[in-house]
Motif scaffolding. Structure first.
Motif, PDB file in Angstrom:
ATOM      1  N   ILE A  10      34.358  42.769  42.198  1.00 53.19           N
ATOM      2  CA  ILE A  10      33.198  43.643  42.435  1.00 53.19           C
ATOM      3  C   ILE A  10      33.727  45.085  42.426  1.00 53.19           C
ATOM      4  O   ILE A  10      34.925  45.294  42.589  1.00 53.19           O
ATOM      5  CB  ILE A  10      32.494  43.350  43.798  1.00 53.19           C
ATOM      6  CG1 ILE A  10      33.476  43.507  44.975  1.00 53.19           C
ATOM      7  CG2 ILE A  10      31.831  41.981  43.799  1.00 53.19           C
ATOM      8  CD1 ILE A  10      32.805  43.439  46.340  1.00 53.19           C
ATOM      9  N   SER A  13      36.539  47.247  45.091  1.00 52.43           N
ATOM     10  CA  SER A  13      37.168  46.284  46.008  1.00 52.43           C
ATOM     11  C   SER A  13      38.652  46.595  46.202  1.00 52.43           C
ATOM     12  O   SER A  13      39.433  46.653  45.250  1.00 52.43           O
ATOM     13  CB  SER A  13      37.011  44.868  45.461  1.00 52.43           C
ATOM     14  OG  SER A  13      37.934  44.005  46.100  1.00 52.43           O
ATOM     15  N   THR A  14      39.030  46.784  47.449  1.00 55.07           N
ATOM     16  CA  THR A  14      40.437  47.037  47.794  1.00 55.07           C
ATOM     17  C   THR A  14      41.314  45.832  47.422  1.00 55.07           C
ATOM     18  O   THR A  14      42.400  46.000  46.871  1.00 55.07           O
ATOM     19  CB  THR A  14      40.552  47.282  49.316  1.00 55.07           C
ATOM     20  OG1 THR A  14      39.806  46.269  49.983  1.00 55.07           O
ATOM     21  CG2 THR A  14      40.048  48.649  49.700  1.00 55.07           C
ATOM     22  N   ASN A  15      40.808  44.654  47.749  1.00 56.85           N
ATOM     23  CA  ASN A  15      41.624  43.456  47.503  1.00 56.85           C
ATOM     24  C   ASN A  15      41.749  43.162  46.005  1.00 56.85           C
ATOM     25  O   ASN A  15      42.759  42.607  45.565  1.00 56.85           O
ATOM     26  CB  ASN A  15      41.050  42.267  48.275  1.00 56.85           C
ATOM     27  CG  ASN A  15      41.195  42.472  49.770  1.00 56.85           C
ATOM     28  OD1 ASN A  15      42.295  42.585  50.275  1.00 56.85           O
ATOM     29  ND2 ASN A  15      40.071  42.573  50.476  1.00 56.85           N
ATOM     30  N   ARG A  18      44.490  45.438  44.641  1.00 60.00           N
ATOM     31  CA  ARG A  18      45.833  44.882  44.899  1.00 60.00           C
ATOM     32  C   ARG A  18      46.310  44.079  43.681  1.00 60.00           C
ATOM     33  O   ARG A  18      47.433  44.258  43.205  1.00 60.00           O
ATOM     34  CB  ARG A  18      45.771  43.913  46.083  1.00 60.00           C
ATOM     35  CG  ARG A  18      45.679  44.547  47.430  1.00 60.00           C
ATOM     36  CD  ARG A  18      45.481  43.486  48.495  1.00 60.00           C
ATOM     37  NE  ARG A  18      45.891  43.956  49.795  1.00 60.00           N
ATOM     38  CZ  ARG A  18      45.950  43.195  50.879  1.00 60.00           C
ATOM     39  NH1 ARG A  18      45.614  41.924  50.816  1.00 60.00           N
ATOM     40  NH2 ARG A  18      46.342  43.685  52.029  1.00 60.00           N
ATOM     41  N   ARG A  40      26.865  36.562  45.071  1.00 57.52           N
ATOM     42  CA  ARG A  40      28.205  35.990  44.890  1.00 57.52           C
ATOM     43  C   ARG A  40      28.182  34.577  44.316  1.00 57.52           C
ATOM     44  O   ARG A  40      29.211  33.912  44.300  1.00 57.52           O
ATOM     45  CB  ARG A  40      28.952  35.951  46.216  1.00 57.52           C
ATOM     46  CG  ARG A  40      29.041  37.247  46.935  1.00 57.52           C
ATOM     47  CD  ARG A  40      29.656  38.310  46.036  1.00 57.52           C
ATOM     48  NE  ARG A  40      29.747  39.559  46.759  1.00 57.52           N
ATOM     49  CZ  ARG A  40      30.761  39.887  47.543  1.00 57.52           C
ATOM     50  NH1 ARG A  40      31.748  39.077  47.702  1.00 57.52           N
ATOM     51  NH2 ARG A  40      30.756  41.050  48.144  1.00 57.52           N
ATOM     52  N   PRO A  50      32.856  33.056  48.911  1.00 58.19           N
ATOM     53  CA  PRO A  50      32.188  34.195  48.260  1.00 58.19           C
ATOM     54  C   PRO A  50      33.045  35.426  47.997  1.00 58.19           C
ATOM     55  O   PRO A  50      32.577  36.374  47.365  1.00 58.19           O
ATOM     56  CB  PRO A  50      31.096  34.556  49.281  1.00 58.19           C
ATOM     57  CG  PRO A  50      31.704  34.187  50.600  1.00 58.19           C
ATOM     58  CD  PRO A  50      32.608  33.015  50.361  1.00 58.19           C
ATOM     59  N   LEU A  51      34.282  35.453  48.490  1.00 59.13           N
ATOM     60  CA  LEU A  51      35.050  36.700  48.428  1.00 59.13           C
ATOM     61  C   LEU A  51      35.823  36.880  47.130  1.00 59.13           C
ATOM     62  O   LEU A  51      36.244  35.908  46.498  1.00 59.13           O
ATOM     63  CB  LEU A  51      36.012  36.781  49.621  1.00 59.13           C
ATOM     64  CG  LEU A  51      35.366  36.701  51.012  1.00 59.13           C
ATOM     65  CD1 LEU A  51      36.424  36.777  52.097  1.00 59.13           C
ATOM     66  CD2 LEU A  51      34.311  37.782  51.201  1.00 59.13           C
ATOM     67  N   VAL A  52      36.008  38.154  46.767  1.00 55.46           N
ATOM     68  CA  VAL A  52      36.832  38.504  45.605  1.00 55.46           C
ATOM     69  C   VAL A  52      38.090  39.201  46.113  1.00 55.46           C
ATOM     70  O   VAL A  52      38.057  39.822  47.176  1.00 55.46           O
ATOM     71  CB  VAL A  52      36.072  39.426  44.630  1.00 55.46           C
ATOM     72  CG1 VAL A  52      34.890  38.704  44.034  1.00 55.46           C
ATOM     73  CG2 VAL A  52      35.635  40.725  45.286  1.00 55.46           C
ATOM     74  N   PRO A  53      39.195  39.108  45.388  1.00 54.64           N
ATOM     75  CA  PRO A  53      39.334  38.484  44.074  1.00 54.64           C
ATOM     76  C   PRO A  53      39.466  36.964  44.171  1.00 54.64           C
ATOM     77  O   PRO A  53      39.965  36.438  45.157  1.00 54.64           O
ATOM     78  CB  PRO A  53      40.645  39.088  43.553  1.00 54.64           C
ATOM     79  CG  PRO A  53      41.453  39.320  44.797  1.00 54.64           C
ATOM     80  CD  PRO A  53      40.465  39.729  45.845  1.00 54.64           C
ATOM     81  N   ASP A  64      42.040  34.742  47.460  1.00 53.83           N
ATOM     82  CA  ASP A  64      42.835  35.574  48.386  1.00 53.83           C
ATOM     83  C   ASP A  64      43.879  36.387  47.610  1.00 53.83           C
ATOM     84  O   ASP A  64      44.760  35.827  46.939  1.00 53.83           O
ATOM     85  CB  ASP A  64      43.544  34.745  49.473  1.00 53.83           C
ATOM     86  CG  ASP A  64      44.122  35.657  50.545  1.00 53.83           C
ATOM     87  OD1 ASP A  64      43.455  35.848  51.570  1.00 53.83           O
ATOM     88  OD2 ASP A  64      45.214  36.209  50.322  1.00 53.83           O
ATOM     89  N   SER A  65      43.767  37.714  47.780  1.00 54.46           N
ATOM     90  CA  SER A  65      44.619  38.622  47.009  1.00 54.46           C
ATOM     91  C   SER A  65      46.117  38.377  47.222  1.00 54.46           C
ATOM     92  O   SER A  65      46.895  38.421  46.270  1.00 54.46           O
ATOM     93  CB  SER A  65      44.272  40.072  47.349  1.00 54.46           C
ATOM     94  OG  SER A  65      44.406  40.298  48.739  1.00 54.46           O
ATOM     95  N   THR A  66      46.524  38.120  48.460  1.00 53.49           N
ATOM     96  CA  THR A  66      47.961  37.952  48.707  1.00 53.49           C
ATOM     97  C   THR A  66      48.471  36.663  48.077  1.00 53.49           C
ATOM     98  O   THR A  66      49.583  36.621  47.535  1.00 53.49           O
ATOM     99  CB  THR A  66      48.254  37.956  50.230  1.00 53.49           C
ATOM    100  OG1 THR A  66      47.536  39.027  50.833  1.00 53.49           O
ATOM    101  CG2 THR A  66      49.717  38.135  50.513  1.00 53.49           C
ATOM    102  N   LYS A 104      44.556  45.315  59.376  1.00 59.35           N
ATOM    103  CA  LYS A 104      43.150  45.328  58.910  1.00 59.35           C
ATOM    104  C   LYS A 104      42.136  45.129  60.037  1.00 59.35           C
ATOM    105  O   LYS A 104      40.955  45.424  59.855  1.00 59.35           O
ATOM    106  CB  LYS A 104      42.941  44.195  57.888  1.00 59.35           C
ATOM    107  CG  LYS A 104      43.298  44.519  56.450  1.00 59.35           C
ATOM    108  CD  LYS A 104      42.820  43.339  55.586  1.00 59.35           C
ATOM    109  CE  LYS A 104      43.184  43.449  54.143  1.00 59.35           C
ATOM    110  NZ  LYS A 104      42.662  42.296  53.369  1.00 59.35           N
TER     111      LYS A 104
HETATM  112  N1  GSH Z   1      41.586  37.790  52.417  1.00 66.99           N
HETATM  113  C1  GSH Z   1      40.853  38.091  51.220  1.00 66.99           C
HETATM  114  C2  GSH Z   1      39.728  39.035  51.570  1.00 66.99           C
HETATM  115  C3  GSH Z   1      38.840  39.242  50.382  1.00 66.99           C
HETATM  116  C4  GSH Z   1      37.714  40.193  50.699  1.00 66.99           C
HETATM  117  O1  GSH Z   1      37.362  40.467  51.860  1.00 66.99           O
HETATM  118  N2  GSH Z   1      37.140  40.710  49.620  1.00 66.99           N
HETATM  119  C5  GSH Z   1      36.072  41.654  49.758  1.00 66.99           C
HETATM  120  C6  GSH Z   1      36.149  42.732  48.708  1.00 66.99           C
HETATM  121  S1  GSH Z   1      37.544  43.776  48.990  1.00 66.99           S
HETATM  122  C7  GSH Z   1      34.773  40.946  49.588  1.00 66.99           C
HETATM  123  O2  GSH Z   1      34.618  40.116  48.710  1.00 66.99           O
HETATM  124  N3  GSH Z   1      33.835  41.298  50.460  1.00 66.99           N
HETATM  125  C8  GSH Z   1      32.522  40.795  50.347  1.00 66.99           C
HETATM  126  C9  GSH Z   1      31.915  40.424  51.608  1.00 66.99           C
HETATM  127  O3  GSH Z   1      32.546  40.560  52.652  1.00 66.99           O
HETATM  128  O4  GSH Z   1      30.765  39.967  51.534  1.00 66.99           O
HETATM  129  C10 GSH Z   1      41.787  38.699  50.159  1.00 66.99           C
HETATM  130  O5  GSH Z   1      42.818  39.253  50.538  1.00 66.99           O
HETATM  131  O6  GSH Z   1      41.486  38.597  48.982  1.00 66.99           O
END
Ligand code: GSH
Length: 207
Positions: A10, A13-15, A18, A40, A50-53, A64-66, A104
């Motif tokens: 999205i 997005s910080t992650n 990364r 999502r 639902p989270l990216v990446p 999970d980015s890491t 964080k």
């Molecule tokens: N632990 C996950 C966290 C991923 C995360 O929080 N992604 C954010 C974007 S930076 C997201 O999708 N947020 C959407 C939401 O919280 O609805 C990672 O490191 O990738």
């Protein structure tokens, strides 16, 4: 089965940034899948969350980015993002875990507190002190070196997209969490090493 490295993302997005730094460092091509932040369902369908990446590669799904940074390291070890030396690698693992689980937490809690109908001002002050206080630590980590672990590494990929808000901000980015970072990480000329590091990492390519 696909050999293409496809990543759901999205805007802002910080992650995602990364992994974008990591892909570019390794010279790996990525096929971005742009997702509407308000819907999502494509990410959920493919990754069950639902989270990216979220990365899809060769029949595997990695969220999970890491975890994705480690996956890319295994897939293509050169140029490295993790130290080869076992003890140094363990130190980097500890840093990543600290950043994700400890660093964080204050900005996330500040965002959650601000969203309440009656935010607890004293609690916000306490969290702001914790968040702003971390800048001293990064300034010290950069004494006598250009990157957090000497060479450009997963530590820089992981921390930069968050710490950059102390210096760099896109006015179109109105995400509340990013506004918290912008407000409370402002360097204001007080952290010269950190400022130089932000410029140095920002000069690295993104995929
Ligand atoms: N632990 C996950 C966290 C991923 C995360 O929080 N992604 C954010 C974007 S930076 C997201 O999708 N947020 C959407 C939401 O919280 O609805 C990672 O490191 O990738």
């Amino acid at each position: 089965m696909t050999r293409v490295l496809r990543v759901y993302r999205i805007p802002f997005s910080t992650n995602v940034e990364r992994v974008s730094l990591a892909f570019a460092h390794k010279g790996l091509d990525v096929e971005w899948e742009d997702v509407d932040p308000g819907n999502r369902s494509p990410v959920e369908r493919v990754s069950g969350q639902p989270l990216v990446p979220a990365l899809v590669h060769d029949g595997r799904v990695v969220a999970d980015s890491t975890v994705i940074l480690r996956y890319l390291e295994d897939l293509q070890p050169e140029p490295p993002l993790f130290p080869r030396d076992e003890a140094r690698r363990a130190e980097l693992d500890v840093f990543l875990d600290w950043f994700n689980r400890v660093w964080k937490r204050p900005p996330n809690e500040i965002e959650a507190e601000r969203a309440k109908t009656e935010p607890d001002a004293a609690r916000i002050d306490e969290l702001v002190r914790e968040l702003t206080g971390s800048l001293e630590l990064f300034e010290a980590m950069l004494a006598g070196r250009d990157y957090l672990f000497d060479d450009f590494s997963a530590a820089d990929c992981a921390a930069f997209p968050f710490l950059k808000y102390g210096l760099i901000f896109d006015e179109a980015d109105t995400e509340e969490f990013h506004l918290v970072l912008r407000e409370h990480l402002a360097l204001d000329g007080r952290y010269p090493r950190l400022e130089a590091w932000i410029g140095r990492v920002d000069a690295h390519p993104r995929a």
